[in-house]
Design a protein around this motif. Structure first.
Motif, PDB file in Angstrom:
ATOM      1  N   UNK A 130       0.830  -1.210   0.000  1.00  0.00           N
ATOM      2  CA  UNK A 130       0.000   0.000   0.000  1.00  0.00           C
ATOM      3  C   UNK A 130       0.864   1.259   0.000  1.00  0.00           C
ATOM      4  N   UNK A 131       1.911   1.259   0.793  1.00  0.00           N
ATOM      5  CA  UNK A 131       2.803   2.423   0.835  1.00  0.00           C
ATOM      6  C   UNK A 131       3.483   2.626  -0.516  1.00  0.00           C
ATOM      7  N   UNK A 132       3.888   1.539  -1.161  1.00  0.00           N
ATOM      8  CA  UNK A 132       4.491   1.641  -2.491  1.00  0.00           C
ATOM      9  C   UNK A 132       3.529   2.177  -3.528  1.00  0.00           C
ATOM     10  N   UNK A 133       2.256   1.786  -3.417  1.00  0.00           N
ATOM     11  CA  UNK A 133       1.247   2.283  -4.365  1.00  0.00           C
ATOM     12  C   UNK A 133       0.951   3.758  -4.150  1.00  0.00           C
ATOM     13  N   UNK A 134       1.257   4.273  -2.957  1.00  0.00           N
ATOM     14  CA  UNK A 134       1.052   5.693  -2.674  1.00  0.00           C
ATOM     15  C   UNK A 134       2.316   6.489  -2.998  1.00  0.00           C
ATOM     16  N   UNK A 135       3.459   6.038  -2.501  1.00  0.00           N
ATOM     17  CA  UNK A 135       4.696   6.807  -2.671  1.00  0.00           C
ATOM     18  C   UNK A 135       5.233   6.800  -4.093  1.00  0.00           C
ATOM     19  N   UNK A 136       5.234   5.643  -4.740  1.00  0.00           N
ATOM     20  CA  UNK A 136       5.799   5.548  -6.084  1.00  0.00           C
ATOM     21  C   UNK A 136       5.239   6.589  -7.041  1.00  0.00           C
ATOM     22  N   UNK A 137       3.918   6.630  -7.241  1.00  0.00           N
ATOM     23  CA  UNK A 137       3.351   7.612  -8.174  1.00  0.00           C
ATOM     24  C   UNK A 137       3.555   9.071  -7.749  1.00  0.00           C
ATOM     25  N   UNK A 138       3.763   9.328  -6.465  1.00  0.00           N
ATOM     26  CA  UNK A 138       3.957  10.713  -6.034  1.00  0.00           C
ATOM     27  C   UNK A 138       5.267  11.296  -6.548  1.00  0.00           C
ATOM     28  N   UNK A 139       6.202  10.433  -6.923  1.00  0.00           N
ATOM     29  CA  UNK A 139       7.465  10.896  -7.484  1.00  0.00           C
ATOM     30  C   UNK A 139       7.430  10.985  -8.991  1.00  0.00           C
ATOM     31  N   UNK A 140       6.275  10.704  -9.576  1.00  0.00           N
ATOM     32  CA  UNK A 140       6.119  10.842 -11.017  1.00  0.00           C
ATOM     33  C   UNK A 140       5.653  12.270 -11.327  1.00  0.00           C
ATOM     34  N   UNK A 141       5.540  12.598 -12.589  1.00  0.00           N
ATOM     35  CA  UNK A 141       5.113  13.924 -13.004  1.00  0.00           C
ATOM     36  C   UNK A 141       3.748  14.237 -12.412  1.00  0.00           C
ATOM     37  N   UNK A 142       3.634  15.324 -11.681  1.00  0.00           N
ATOM     38  CA  UNK A 142       2.379  15.795 -11.069  1.00  0.00           C
ATOM     39  C   UNK A 142       1.694  14.735 -10.225  1.00  0.00           C
ATOM     40  N   UNK A 143       2.465  13.909  -9.534  1.00  0.00           N
ATOM     41  CA  UNK A 143       1.854  12.882  -8.695  1.00  0.00           C
ATOM     42  C   UNK A 143       1.011  11.923  -9.496  1.00  0.00           C
ATOM     43  N   UNK A 144       1.431  11.590 -10.710  1.00  0.00           N
ATOM     44  CA  UNK A 144       0.777  10.664 -11.614  1.00  0.00           C
ATOM     45  C   UNK A 144      -0.528  11.210 -12.189  1.00  0.00           C
ATOM     46  N   UNK A 145      -0.734  12.508 -12.093  1.00  0.00           N
ATOM     47  CA  UNK A 145      -1.937  13.101 -12.682  1.00  0.00           C
ATOM     48  C   UNK A 145      -1.770  13.200 -14.193  1.00  0.00           C
ATOM     49  N   UNK A 146      -2.844  12.989 -14.910  1.00  0.00           N
ATOM     50  CA  UNK A 146      -2.780  13.094 -16.356  1.00  0.00           C
ATOM     51  C   UNK A 146      -3.487  14.319 -16.856  1.00  0.00           C
TER      52      UNK A 146
END
Length: 146
Positions: A130-146
């Motif tokens: 669960x922590x990986x599913x939250x933290x990983x995308x937060x380090x992507x562009x705009x928190x994984x927002x498209x």
């Protein structure tokens, strides 16, 4: 655009910040699982080797050339297939790590019951995932927002 870079270079090596979020989650999961095992009197001495074997098995199982970045959109059926294959990578990693974990649990904790061992580990694994599913995308562009 996010203020956090999505990757950086150290010489010829490229590091993706998404991976740092996953590494943080894996480390927290390791610490929590080790603590839970020690509380129920399991030997934590081989746990580092056990964890490393699960991580390697998970990475080997999840390796796929068909992955596509999360948030990539297209109407092509082939591209949708590639996106779905990329999203199932974690499940392929688990599919390989599970038998590896069972083998090493029997090898390094032969006197223990599988039920007692999994009772100690499963909450830590779920928390780490669960922590990986939250933290990983937060380090992507705009928190994984498209």
């Amino acid at each position: 655009m996010s203020g956090v870079p999505t990757s950086f270079h150290l010489g010829p090596l490229v590091f993706h910040t998404y991976g740092f979020g996953l590494a943080i989650a894996a480390y927290v999961c390791y610490l929590y699982a080790r603590r839970r095992l020690s509380k129920v009197d399991f030997s934590v001495e081989p746990f580092g080797k056990f964890t490393l074997s699960l991580i390697v098995a998970g990475l080997l199982g999840a390796d796929s050339p068909t992955s596509q970045p999360i948030g990539a959109t297209t109407r092509s059926p082939r591209a949708v297939d590639r996106r779905m294959a990329g999203r199932s990578r974690e499940f392929r990693g688990i599919a390989l790590a599970l038998p590896v974990g069972l083998y090493f649990q029997r090898r390094w904790w032969p006197e223990s019951s599988l039920a007692g061992f999994t009772d100690a580990l499963v909450p830590a694994l779920i928390a780490g995932w669960a922590l990986g599913r939250v933290l990983g995308p937060q380090f992507m562009v705009n928190g994984a927002a498209t």
